[in-house]
Design a protein around this motif. Structure first.
Motif, PDB file in Angstrom:
ATOM      1  N   SER A  70       8.041   3.738  -4.831  1.00  0.00           N
ATOM      2  CA  SER A  70       7.246   3.103  -3.777  1.00  0.00           C
ATOM      3  C   SER A  70       8.080   1.994  -3.144  1.00  0.00           C
ATOM      4  O   SER A  70       9.015   1.475  -3.751  1.00  0.00           O
ATOM      5  CB  SER A  70       5.949   2.542  -4.351  1.00  0.00           C
ATOM      6  OG  SER A  70       6.214   1.635  -5.412  1.00  0.00           O
ATOM      7  N   ASN A  93       9.107   5.465   5.320  1.00  0.00           N
ATOM      8  CA  ASN A  93       8.629   6.756   4.824  1.00  0.00           C
ATOM      9  C   ASN A  93       9.684   7.839   5.008  1.00  0.00           C
ATOM     10  O   ASN A  93       9.850   8.712   4.137  1.00  0.00           O
ATOM     11  CB  ASN A  93       7.334   7.151   5.528  1.00  0.00           C
ATOM     12  CG  ASN A  93       6.184   6.218   5.194  1.00  0.00           C
ATOM     13  OD1 ASN A  93       6.280   5.400   4.274  1.00  0.00           O
ATOM     14  ND2 ASN A  93       5.110   6.311   5.945  1.00  0.00           N
ATOM     15  N   VAL A 128       2.133  11.233   6.401  1.00  0.00           N
ATOM     16  CA  VAL A 128       2.627  10.984   5.037  1.00  0.00           C
ATOM     17  C   VAL A 128       2.573  12.273   4.222  1.00  0.00           C
ATOM     18  O   VAL A 128       3.533  12.644   3.539  1.00  0.00           O
ATOM     19  CB  VAL A 128       1.798   9.873   4.370  1.00  0.00           C
ATOM     20  CG1 VAL A 128       2.093   9.795   2.875  1.00  0.00           C
ATOM     21  CG2 VAL A 128       2.057   8.531   5.038  1.00  0.00           C
ATOM     22  N   VAL A 136       0.468   6.773  -0.878  1.00  0.00           N
ATOM     23  CA  VAL A 136       0.948   5.534  -0.284  1.00  0.00           C
ATOM     24  C   VAL A 136       0.729   4.364  -1.230  1.00  0.00           C
ATOM     25  O   VAL A 136      -0.161   4.378  -2.078  1.00  0.00           O
ATOM     26  CB  VAL A 136       0.252   5.223   1.064  1.00  0.00           C
ATOM     27  CG1 VAL A 136       0.630   6.245   2.121  1.00  0.00           C
ATOM     28  CG2 VAL A 136      -1.257   5.140   0.906  1.00  0.00           C
TER      29      VAL A 136
END
Length: 331
Positions: A70, A93, A128, A136
């Protein structure tokens, strides 16, 4: 097998034409490290933050089979204008998808979205998912607003609909009640508690029963507060049969503990006694291995405290890797 469900990355570069409010990653003379400069954040990042090969080497050295990657939390800058926040999220991303594609068997990526604009954040979740990211990361508060605020409910509902996982990372909220020196210690515990409790009390947990969500550092002090919350809900001690006559806030719905047992929690709480309490209260099927690597050094070998505990074979398999796959929605 061990899955580290709390590990971080940083992009190596940012576009030359990026807005001035974007981060910078400046080279450091005579070093492969880079300096992250982002607002008041100044952080020296080693290669393992952005080079897949170095990550694999570090994982092998620590006995980690896979990592859930992350963004470093300072990238979650919800004070940016929404358009800039969306542009930054898309860049991060893209980098995350690129890094995890190096070895999809060992890397799982989580993206980020501009939570300062809940509608834009919800809309970006489809991108995403299309990028192959598993979910996320969001902060525990959005510019001081609890994530359980009703304005964020459509975001969580969309994540649930798309089958995306959510990772809530504790982040300081504006406050003068503690000195800044406590922001990385006590505030983590307070913020994790407030974030998880707000989802229960604000109705998100009820509205999104299939939402797969995890909290950094076991959601801080939440587990210590849950027995009291259960008493006020059900009027009994030690999770005995409900006693409505003694309940302060009678409610026919699930108890606070039942809601909390829908969430996942990384077990990076620095003490085997705390882990044992979490297992006894929430269940071994709720805990994940986490390290905050490489922002913090891992135990050597990884999950050493968990390895030292007298866990049954099933408990160890659940905590070390199976729960991570359940949370991520992966086979």
């Amino acid at each position: 097998m061990i899955v580290d469900a709390h590990a971080h990355l940083l992009p190596k570069h940012y576009p030359a034409d990026a807005p001035e409010c974007f981060p910078r990653m400046e080279p450091i003379a005579d070093s492969t490290d880079r300096q992250l400069l982002f607002g008041q954040t100044k952080f020296r990042a080693t290669e393992v933050f952005f080079e897949a090969e170095r990550r694999v080497e570090a994982m092998d050295a620590s006995g980690v089979g896979a990592e859930v990657l992350s963004p470093m939390p300072p990238l979650l800058r919800y004070d940016l204008p929404a358009d800039d926040g969306l542009a930054l999220a898309r860049h991060v991303n893209h980098f995350t998808a690129e890094l995890t594609s190096h070895d999809p068997e060992r890397f799982v990526g989580l993206g980020m979205v501009p939570m300062q604009d809940p509608d834009a954040a919800s809309a970006e979740l489809a991108a995403v998912a299309e990028a192959g990211l598993a979910g996320v990361e969001i902060a525990s508060n959005i510019l001081g607003s609890s994530i359980g605020d009703e304005k964020f409910l459509p975001f969580f509902a969309e994540a649930e609909r798309l089958g995306l996982a959510i990772f809530v990372h504790a982040m300081p909220a504006p406050t003068d009640r503690l000195p800044r020196s406590g922001m990385g210690t006590y505030v983590v515990g307070i913020e994790g508690t407030l974030a998880a409790a707000s989802l229960i009390l604000g109705g998100t947990a009820a509205a999104c029963p299939n939402l797969r969500i995890s909290f950094s550092h076991a959601a801080g002090g939440l587990a210590m507060m849950l027995p009291r919350a259960n008493y006020f809900w059900g009027g009994s001690w030690n999770e005995e049969a409900k006693n409505p006559e003694r309940a302060v806030m009678p409610d026919d719905g699930p108890s606070p503990l039942e809601y909390a047992r829908r969430f996942y929690y990384d077990s990076m709480v620095f003490d085997h006694r705390a882990i044992r309490y979490l297992i006894d209260l929430l269940g071994a099927d709720r805990l994940l291995v986490g390290s905050d690597f490489p922002a913090m050094p891992r135990e050597e070998p990884a999950a050493r405290t968990l390895r030292s505990m007298d866990l049954s074979e099933k408990e160890w398999e659940d905590v070390s890797w199976k729960n991570a796959f359940r949370w991520l929605g992966r086979a």
